[in-house]
Design a protein around this motif. Structure first.
Motif, PDB file in Angstrom:
ATOM      1  N   VAL A  17       0.837  -1.204   0.000  1.00  9.96           N
ATOM      2  CA  VAL A  17       0.000   0.000   0.000  1.00  9.96           C
ATOM      3  C   VAL A  17       0.869   1.250   0.000  1.00  9.96           C
ATOM      4  O   VAL A  17       0.570   2.232  -0.692  1.00  9.96           O
ATOM      5  CB  VAL A  17      -0.970  -0.013   1.210  1.00  9.96           C
ATOM      6  CG1 VAL A  17      -1.648   1.331   1.395  1.00  9.96           C
ATOM      7  CG2 VAL A  17      -2.008  -1.107   1.031  1.00  9.96           C
ATOM      8  N   MET A  21       0.833   4.025  -2.955  1.00  8.34           N
ATOM      9  CA  MET A  21       0.557   5.453  -2.759  1.00  8.34           C
ATOM     10  C   MET A  21       1.653   6.313  -3.379  1.00  8.34           C
ATOM     11  O   MET A  21       1.370   7.351  -3.977  1.00  8.34           O
ATOM     12  CB  MET A  21       0.387   5.765  -1.276  1.00  8.34           C
ATOM     13  CG  MET A  21      -0.890   5.205  -0.708  1.00  8.34           C
ATOM     14  SD  MET A  21      -1.171   5.737   0.963  1.00  8.34           S
ATOM     15  CE  MET A  21      -1.659   7.424   0.691  1.00  8.34           C
ATOM     16  N   SER A  25       1.017   8.769  -6.505  1.00  4.88           N
ATOM     17  CA  SER A  25       1.323  10.205  -6.414  1.00  4.88           C
ATOM     18  C   SER A  25       2.112  10.669  -7.631  1.00  4.88           C
ATOM     19  O   SER A  25       2.074  11.840  -7.990  1.00  4.88           O
ATOM     20  CB  SER A  25       2.073  10.522  -5.130  1.00  4.88           C
ATOM     21  OG  SER A  25       3.405  10.061  -5.177  1.00  4.88           O
ATOM     22  N   MET A 105       0.342  12.363  -0.576  1.00  3.14           N
ATOM     23  CA  MET A 105       0.342  10.927  -0.860  1.00  3.14           C
ATOM     24  C   MET A 105       1.742  10.335  -0.745  1.00  3.14           C
ATOM     25  O   MET A 105       1.912   9.231  -0.233  1.00  3.14           O
ATOM     26  CB  MET A 105      -0.218  10.660  -2.249  1.00  3.14           C
ATOM     27  CG  MET A 105      -1.720  10.795  -2.339  1.00  3.14           C
ATOM     28  SD  MET A 105      -2.332  10.453  -3.987  1.00  3.14           S
ATOM     29  CE  MET A 105      -2.068   8.696  -4.087  1.00  3.14           C
ATOM     30  N   SER A 106       2.741  11.065  -1.215  1.00  2.00           N
ATOM     31  CA  SER A 106       4.098  10.511  -1.142  1.00  2.00           C
ATOM     32  C   SER A 106       4.615  10.504   0.292  1.00  2.00           C
ATOM     33  O   SER A 106       5.358   9.588   0.676  1.00  2.00           O
ATOM     34  CB  SER A 106       5.048  11.294  -2.055  1.00  2.00           C
ATOM     35  OG  SER A 106       5.222  12.606  -1.603  1.00  2.00           O
ATOM     36  N   GLY A 109       2.732   7.523   1.927  1.00  2.00           N
ATOM     37  CA  GLY A 109       3.281   6.282   1.387  1.00  2.00           C
ATOM     38  C   GLY A 109       4.691   6.020   1.884  1.00  2.00           C
ATOM     39  O   GLY A 109       5.038   4.889   2.233  1.00  2.00           O
TER      40      GLY A 109
END
Length: 132
Positions: A17, A21, A25, A105-106, A109
């Protein structure tokens, strides 16, 4: 058995996951610079792993919690790399090179990836210490 198969499968899912992500991104906003975060967080535990065995001489004498210079250097380099992994997307978003959503998101993640690596190494270090 400290690290059961369920633990390994759960950590593998969380790692997947996290990478998903980071890749999303990049893909959703057609900019591949946030992919550097994945590289940063994958390389982050290496200094700790390399320097953790330095200065661990059994005959050194003092076991009062004092750590050696190389071990502290490894922790410092790891802290620098982790800080870079969290700061790089923020700087790129501030410079408007990537979108703010891609930044978020990065970061999430990357945090999942690094957290998974820490949890995996802690689970197997605990298992190794039981056999010593």
């Amino acid at each position: 058995m400290a690290a059961s198969i369920r633990t390994v499968v759960f950590l593998a899912m969380v790692l997947a996951v996290g990478f998903l992500m980071i890749i999303l991104s990049c893909v959703l906003w057609q900019n591949w610079l946030p992919l550097l975060v994945a590289l940063t967080f994958v390389l982050a535990p290496l200094p700790n792993a390399l320097f953790s065995h330095c200065g661990s001489d059994e005959f050194a004498g003092s076991y009062d919690g004092a750590s050696s210079g190389p071990v502290d250097l490894g922790r410092f380099i790891t802290a620098m790399v982790v800080t870079t992994g969290f700061a790089m997307p923020i700087v790129l978003a501030h410079a408007q090179v990537i979108q703010n959503a891609a930044c978020g998101m990065s970061i999430v993640g990357g945090g999942l990836v690094y957290g998974t690596i820490l949890a995996y190494s802690a689970a197997f270090k605990q298992e190794d210490s039981e056999f010593d």
